[in-house]
Design a protein around this motif. Structure first.
Motif, PDB file in Angstrom:
ATOM      1  N   GLU A  83      15.078  27.635   5.737  1.00 46.25           N
ATOM      2  CA  GLU A  83      16.011  26.537   6.090  1.00 46.25           C
ATOM      3  C   GLU A  83      17.102  27.469   6.848  1.00 46.25           C
ATOM      4  OE1 GLU A  83      16.329  23.262   3.090  1.00 46.25           O
ATOM      5  OE2 GLU A  83      16.091  25.046   2.029  1.00 46.25           O
ATOM      6  N   LEU A  84      17.117  28.686   7.172  1.00 43.83           N
ATOM      7  CA  LEU A  84      18.149  29.377   7.897  1.00 43.83           C
ATOM      8  C   LEU A  84      17.460  29.986   9.044  1.00 43.83           C
ATOM      9  CD1 LEU A  84      20.145  31.467   4.920  1.00 43.83           C
ATOM     10  CD2 LEU A  84      20.692  29.103   6.251  1.00 43.83           C
ATOM     11  N   VAL A  85      16.307  29.782   9.210  1.00 44.94           N
ATOM     12  CA  VAL A  85      15.752  30.174  10.497  1.00 44.94           C
ATOM     13  C   VAL A  85      15.902  29.425  11.525  1.00 44.94           C
ATOM     14  CG1 VAL A  85      13.590  30.922  11.656  1.00 44.94           C
ATOM     15  CG2 VAL A  85      13.893  31.282   9.123  1.00 44.94           C
ATOM     16  N   SER A  86      16.638  29.918  12.641  1.00 45.14           N
ATOM     17  CA  SER A  86      17.032  28.993  13.940  1.00 45.14           C
ATOM     18  C   SER A  86      15.941  28.583  14.653  1.00 45.14           C
ATOM     19  CB  SER A  86      18.075  29.528  14.734  1.00 45.14           C
ATOM     20  OG  SER A  86      17.499  30.787  15.323  1.00 45.14           O
ATOM     21  N   TYR A  87      15.912  27.659  15.465  1.00 43.95           N
ATOM     22  CA  TYR A  87      14.825  27.160  16.256  1.00 43.95           C
ATOM     23  C   TYR A  87      14.665  28.541  17.247  1.00 43.95           C
ATOM     24  CZ  TYR A  87      11.620  25.035  19.504  1.00 43.95           C
ATOM     25  OH  TYR A  87      10.385  24.478  20.233  1.00 43.95           O
ATOM     26  N   GLU A  88      15.628  29.046  17.937  1.00 44.88           N
ATOM     27  CA  GLU A  88      15.474  30.120  18.512  1.00 44.88           C
ATOM     28  C   GLU A  88      14.551  31.269  18.076  1.00 44.88           C
ATOM     29  OE1 GLU A  88      18.268  28.404  18.424  1.00 44.88           O
ATOM     30  OE2 GLU A  88      17.855  27.475  20.587  1.00 44.88           O
ATOM     31  N   GLU A  89      15.071  31.699  16.810  1.00 44.06           N
ATOM     32  CA  GLU A  89      14.304  32.812  16.064  1.00 44.06           C
ATOM     33  C   GLU A  89      12.956  32.500  15.774  1.00 44.06           C
ATOM     34  OE1 GLU A  89      17.911  34.766  13.265  1.00 44.06           O
ATOM     35  OE2 GLU A  89      16.857  32.800  12.830  1.00 44.06           O
ATOM     36  N   TRP A  90      12.573  31.017  15.403  1.00 40.72           N
ATOM     37  CA  TRP A  90      11.092  30.673  15.481  1.00 40.72           C
ATOM     38  C   TRP A  90      10.364  30.828  16.677  1.00 40.72           C
ATOM     39  CZ3 TRP A  90       7.786  28.836  11.916  1.00 40.72           C
ATOM     40  CH2 TRP A  90       6.827  28.021  12.227  1.00 40.72           C
ATOM     41  N   THR A  91      10.975  30.447  17.942  1.00 45.58           N
ATOM     42  CA  THR A  91      10.197  30.550  19.209  1.00 45.58           C
ATOM     43  C   THR A  91      10.008  31.845  19.480  1.00 45.58           C
ATOM     44  OG1 THR A  91      12.050  29.978  20.340  1.00 45.58           O
ATOM     45  CG2 THR A  91      10.465  28.075  19.647  1.00 45.58           C
ATOM     46  N   ARG A  92      11.269  32.757  19.164  1.00 40.05           N
ATOM     47  CA  ARG A  92      11.086  34.221  19.544  1.00 40.05           C
ATOM     48  C   ARG A  92       9.875  34.909  18.952  1.00 40.05           C
ATOM     49  NH1 ARG A  92      11.488  37.593  23.366  1.00 40.05           N
ATOM     50  NH2 ARG A  92      12.024  39.843  22.533  1.00 40.05           N
ATOM     51  N   THR A  93       9.767  34.532  17.387  1.00 39.80           N
ATOM     52  CA  THR A  93       8.655  35.132  16.807  1.00 39.80           C
ATOM     53  C   THR A  93       7.182  34.769  17.288  1.00 39.80           C
ATOM     54  OG1 THR A  93      10.284  34.953  14.811  1.00 39.80           O
ATOM     55  CG2 THR A  93       7.855  35.324  14.428  1.00 39.80           C
ATOM     56  N   LEU A  94       7.172  33.599  17.779  1.00 35.87           N
ATOM     57  CA  LEU A  94       5.810  33.364  18.209  1.00 35.87           C
ATOM     58  C   LEU A  94       5.632  33.708  19.478  1.00 35.87           C
ATOM     59  CD1 LEU A  94       5.900  29.411  17.117  1.00 35.87           C
ATOM     60  CD2 LEU A  94       4.664  31.024  15.911  1.00 35.87           C
ATOM     61  N   ASP A  95       6.829  33.884  20.374  1.00 33.51           N
ATOM     62  CA  ASP A  95       6.506  34.537  21.827  1.00 33.51           C
ATOM     63  C   ASP A  95       5.974  35.848  21.771  1.00 33.51           C
ATOM     64  OD1 ASP A  95       7.345  32.472  23.364  1.00 33.51           O
ATOM     65  OD2 ASP A  95       9.253  33.683  23.974  1.00 33.51           O
ATOM     66  N   VAL A  96       6.927  36.756  20.721  1.00 33.96           N
ATOM     67  CA  VAL A  96       6.642  37.990  20.758  1.00 33.96           C
ATOM     68  C   VAL A  96       5.091  38.214  20.081  1.00 33.96           C
ATOM     69  CG1 VAL A  96       7.101  40.302  19.885  1.00 33.96           C
ATOM     70  CG2 VAL A  96       8.947  38.802  20.616  1.00 33.96           C
ATOM     71  N   THR A  97       4.686  37.649  18.920  1.00 34.13           N
ATOM     72  CA  THR A  97       3.679  37.687  18.396  1.00 34.13           C
ATOM     73  C   THR A  97       2.357  37.052  19.079  1.00 34.13           C
ATOM     74  OG1 THR A  97       4.931  37.517  16.360  1.00 34.13           O
ATOM     75  CG2 THR A  97       2.484  37.555  16.136  1.00 34.13           C
ATOM     76  N   LEU A  98       2.566  35.913  19.539  1.00 33.05           N
ATOM     77  CA  LEU A  98       1.273  35.087  19.942  1.00 33.05           C
ATOM     78  C   LEU A  98       1.463  34.800  21.536  1.00 33.05           C
ATOM     79  CD1 LEU A  98       0.989  32.358  17.336  1.00 33.05           C
ATOM     80  CD2 LEU A  98      -0.608  34.146  17.722  1.00 33.05           C
ATOM     81  N   ASP A  99       2.651  34.512  21.981  1.00 33.34           N
ATOM     82  CA  ASP A  99       2.592  34.500  23.565  1.00 33.34           C
ATOM     83  C   ASP A  99       2.014  35.856  24.405  1.00 33.34           C
ATOM     84  OD1 ASP A  99       3.543  32.048  22.739  1.00 33.34           O
ATOM     85  OD2 ASP A  99       4.631  31.705  24.589  1.00 33.34           O
ATOM     86  N   SER A 100       2.565  36.751  23.898  1.00 38.25           N
ATOM     87  CA  SER A 100       2.185  38.165  24.371  1.00 38.25           C
ATOM     88  C   SER A 100       0.778  38.537  24.303  1.00 38.25           C
ATOM     89  CB  SER A 100       3.401  39.390  23.803  1.00 38.25           C
ATOM     90  OG  SER A 100       2.603  39.466  22.470  1.00 38.25           O
ATOM     91  N   LEU A 101       0.340  38.025  23.051  1.00 36.17           N
ATOM     92  CA  LEU A 101      -1.212  38.281  22.881  1.00 36.17           C
ATOM     93  C   LEU A 101      -1.892  37.424  23.797  1.00 36.17           C
ATOM     94  CD1 LEU A 101      -3.249  39.371  20.928  1.00 36.17           C
ATOM     95  CD2 LEU A 101      -3.157  37.486  19.517  1.00 36.17           C
ATOM     96  N   PHE A 102      -1.689  36.076  23.998  1.00 37.02           N
ATOM     97  CA  PHE A 102      -2.228  35.365  25.162  1.00 37.02           C
ATOM     98  C   PHE A 102      -2.288  36.045  26.390  1.00 37.02           C
ATOM     99  CE2 PHE A 102      -1.590  32.228  28.626  1.00 37.02           C
ATOM    100  CZ  PHE A 102      -2.920  31.490  28.396  1.00 37.02           C
TER     101      PHE A 102
END
Ligand SMILES: NC(=O)c1ccc[n+]([C@@H]2O[C@H](COP(=O)([O-])OP(=O)(O)OC[C@H]3O[C@@H](n4cnc5c(N)ncnc54)[C@H](O)[C@@H]3O)[C@@H](O)[C@H]2O)c1
Length: 254
Positions: free
Chosen positions: A104-123
């Motif tokens: 509940e404290l994770v901001s949307y920016e932190e959420w998308t940053r995590t997906l970016d670094v982990t998954l978008d970079s992989l793509f």
């Protein structure tokens, strides 16, 4: 290059290792260089210490400062690999972004940053290397998940979600690219005693807590993960694909 099923070592093989300025990535570079691979190191930070360590071990290496979430930077890394060494045999996609926070404290920016670094970079990275691997009819792609996906560790919903995505990516792509001689496997890493962990009181106390829960009661070292990377990178491992190998001293036994 003639490929034989039982070729030993990685002589003349070219590996891109992302996220190799520190931590596990540096150990992977040293280990792959020991096996004879030529290295392209890509990190958003300067990776000069890793470069020096590889050169000291007699390895050929080129280092590029690049944000692997940015497709233009990714293209630059792949172009440099081809213009310097003429081929790409191995991709070790190690970049990561980690923090603990109640959901509940994770901001949307932190959420998308995590997906970016982990998954978008992989793509972006896999899309950029695949044409070269397909042309050569050979490729070894190694991705990184985490044992937290098996454990459902709390305060990591963002991270566990992204790392589970890495496993889905690995499984599904394996089925598409096997016919080109390309394998893709993931390593689910446990808490590892990286150099930064040694100087980080929080991680040191986590290690003290976790080691007794392992089947093997010692810290998971970067070299332990590097051994699995080197194995999966070998031509001789070509029958293994779509798998996730858990390397955490046996905390998670799935
Ligand atoms: N160390 C552990 O305990 C542990 C546990 C589970 C999973 N893992 C996973 O293993 C991998 C490596 O872990 P580590 O401990 O060596 O990580 P680390 O944080 O020490 O190193 C990650 C590297 O990635 C680089 N990086 C981050 N974002 C980048 C970007 N956008 N572009 C290019 N480079 C970028 C950083 O500069 C750094 O050099 C990660 O995928 C991590 O999630 C590690």
């Amino acid at each position: 290059m003639q490929i034989t099923r039982f070729e030993r070592g990685l002589h003349e093989r070219v590996a891109i290792v992302t996220g190799a300025a520190v931590g596990n990535g540096r150990a992977f570079c040293e280990r792959l260089a020991e096996e004879g691979a030529k290295l392209v190191i890509a990190d958003v930070e300067m990776a000069s210490d890793t470069e020096q360590a590889v050169r000291a071990a007699g390895g050929e290496v080129v280092t590029i400062q690049a944000d692997m979430t940015n497709p233009h930077d990714v293209a630059r890394v792949v172009e440099t690999a081809i213009s310097t060494f003429g081929r790409i045999d191995i991709l070790v996609h190690n970049v990561g972004y980690y923090f603990e926070e109640p959901f509940e404290l994770v901001s949307y920016e932190e959420w998308t940053r995590t997906l970016d670094v982990t998954l978008d970079s992989l793509f972006h990275t896999v899309r950029a290397v695949l044409p070269h691997m397909k042309k050569a009819e050979f490729g070894r792609i190694i991705t990184f998940s985490s044992d937290t996906v098996w454990l459902g560790t709390p305060y990591l919903v963002h991270y566990v979600t992204a790392k589970m995505g890495v496993i889905g990516f690995t499984r599904s792509l394996a089925a598409e690219v096997g016919k080109y001689g390309i394998t893709i496997n993931s390593i689910s890493v446990g808490l590892t005693a990286t150099q930064s962990a040694g100087t980080n009181a929080g991680v040191s106390s986590m290690l003290e807590h976790i080691i007794p829960t392992q089947a093997v009661h010692r810290a998971d070292e970067p070299e332990d993960i590097a051994n699995v990377v080197a194995f999966l990178a070998l031509p001789a491992s070509g029958i293994i694909t779509g798998q996730t190998i858990n390397v955490d001293g046996g905390v998670a036994r799935h």
